[in-house]
Structure formats: structure tokens, C-alpha cells
Design a protein around this motif. Structure first.
Motif, PDB file in Angstrom:
ATOM      1  N   GLN A 125     -27.004  17.811  26.296  1.00  0.00           N
ATOM      2  CA  GLN A 125     -25.867  16.992  26.007  1.00  0.00           C
ATOM      3  C   GLN A 125     -24.918  17.887  25.383  1.00  0.00           C
ATOM      4  OE1 GLN A 125     -27.202  14.273  22.822  1.00  0.00           O
ATOM      5  NE2 GLN A 125     -27.898  12.738  24.245  1.00  0.00           N
ATOM      6  N   ARG A 140     -32.956  16.997  24.813  1.00  0.00           N
ATOM      7  CA  ARG A 140     -32.010  16.274  25.012  1.00  0.00           C
ATOM      8  C   ARG A 140     -30.693  16.752  24.667  1.00  0.00           C
ATOM      9  NH1 ARG A 140     -36.114  12.605  25.237  1.00  0.00           N
ATOM     10  NH2 ARG A 140     -35.752  12.077  23.082  1.00  0.00           N
ATOM     11  N   ARG A 141     -30.742  16.896  23.407  1.00  0.00           N
ATOM     12  CA  ARG A 141     -29.445  17.338  22.377  1.00  0.00           C
ATOM     13  C   ARG A 141     -28.937  18.694  23.069  1.00  0.00           C
ATOM     14  NH1 ARG A 141     -25.353  16.250  19.787  1.00  0.00           N
ATOM     15  NH2 ARG A 141     -24.738  17.711  18.089  1.00  0.00           N
ATOM     16  N   ASP A 168     -36.437  15.489  21.851  1.00  0.00           N
ATOM     17  CA  ASP A 168     -34.953  14.927  21.265  1.00  0.00           C
ATOM     18  C   ASP A 168     -34.152  16.594  21.275  1.00  0.00           C
ATOM     19  OD1 ASP A 168     -35.751  12.538  20.769  1.00  0.00           O
ATOM     20  OD2 ASP A 168     -36.129  12.799  18.567  1.00  0.00           O
ATOM     21  N   VAL A 225     -29.850  24.717  17.741  1.00  0.00           N
ATOM     22  CA  VAL A 225     -30.751  23.995  18.119  1.00  0.00           C
ATOM     23  C   VAL A 225     -31.769  24.513  18.888  1.00  0.00           C
ATOM     24  CG1 VAL A 225     -31.205  21.875  19.643  1.00  0.00           C
ATOM     25  CG2 VAL A 225     -29.176  21.958  18.289  1.00  0.00           C
TER      26      VAL A 225
END
Length: 155
Positions: free
Chosen positions: A19, A15-16, A12, A50
């Protein structure tokens, strides 16, 4: 938290970041007299946060894998074995495909006057070897997945 959950969180996070990077790219330039769609600097700051979380999570996953016994070694050893088996499977499959004429070139003979090309490798044996390797990969993958759901993530 189980290792499997940490791996899902890691995916996740990846992917974050992707993006956010796309949004930074879209907002990095704008036309004079207009306002950017988003604050590119704020997005970069969010990416850093992140990525810091990702680094911590990856360290914990790696530490856990190195300390978790699996078979004759650790989960880390099993992951290395699986990676090598995947490369070996690709190599054997590619060799079999090339020897059988499925390697992207037309190896058949269309006219009597053309030369016949012959396989330099035993295609059937290579296919059997590829099947054996694929089976080993599947079995190893199952053992790794089982450990991922049974083992608690270390700090």
C-alpha cells in the motif's frame, strides 16, 4: 506470541508495504505549481521502518521453525516438503491434462482423414497420483498449522 500470530503480522506487514509503495508511486511526481498529494520521502521512510520490523519478524519465524520438531524433522523441513509436493502436484496434473488432451490443444479427430493422437502417459494413474499428492499436502498443511498455533515464537 504464537507463530500463527506472527505469520498474520507478517502478512499484514507485506500488505502495508504494498500500500505504501502504491502511495509513493502516486506521489513521486507532481505538476509544477501544485503540491504533491503526499510526501513521497516520508512514505519511503515509513516503508523502511515497516521493512525493518518485517525482517525482525521473519528472522524470528525462521528461527522458531528451524528449532521446532515436526514429524521426522523440523517445521522448516515440513515447509520444504510441502513446497516440493506442490510443485510435484502441478507437474503430475499438467502431464495428465496434456495426455488427456486438456493441455490447451485440440487433440480430437474431427474428420476420418485426420490422424488420431494418443496419450503417451497413463492418464488415470497420473490422476490417482495427483490425488494422493494433494492428500499428502493437506495432511502436512494441517500438521504445520497445528504447530503454528501451539508453538511460541522465539526471540
Amino acid at each position: 506470541m504464537q507463530v500463527a500470530e506472527a505469520l498474520a503480522q507478517r502478512a499484514d506487514g507485506q500488505r502495508r508495504v504494498e500500500q505504501l509503495m502504491a502511495r509513493v508511486t502516486d506521489s513521486a511526481r507532481y505538476q509544477e505549481g501544485e503540491t504533491p498529494v503526499e510526501d513521497a520521502q516520508a512514505l519511503l521512510t515509513e516503508i523502511d521502518a515497516v521493512l525493518d520490523q518485517q525482517e525482525s519478524l521473519i528472522r524470528r519465524i525462521n528461527r522458531t521453525n528451524a528449532a521446532t520438531p515436526l514429524g521426522d524433522g523440523t517445521v522448516t523441513d515440513a515447509l520444504a516438503r510441502r513446497d516440493v509436493l506442490r510443485y510435484r502436484h502441478r507437474a503430475v496434473t499438467a502431464a495428465a491434462d496434456a495426455a488427456s488432451g486438456r493441455g490447451g490443444r485440440d487433440h480430437g479427430r474431427h474428420m476420418r482423414s485426420e490422424l488420431v493422437s494418443l496419450p503417451a502417459l497413463p492418464v488415470a494413474e497420473l490422476r490417482a497420483e495427483a490425488d494422493r499428492i494433494a492428500q499428502e499436502i493437506r495432511e502436512l498443511d494441517i500438521r504445520i498449522q497445528r504447530a503454528n498455533w501451539e508453538v511460541e515464537l522465539l526471540d
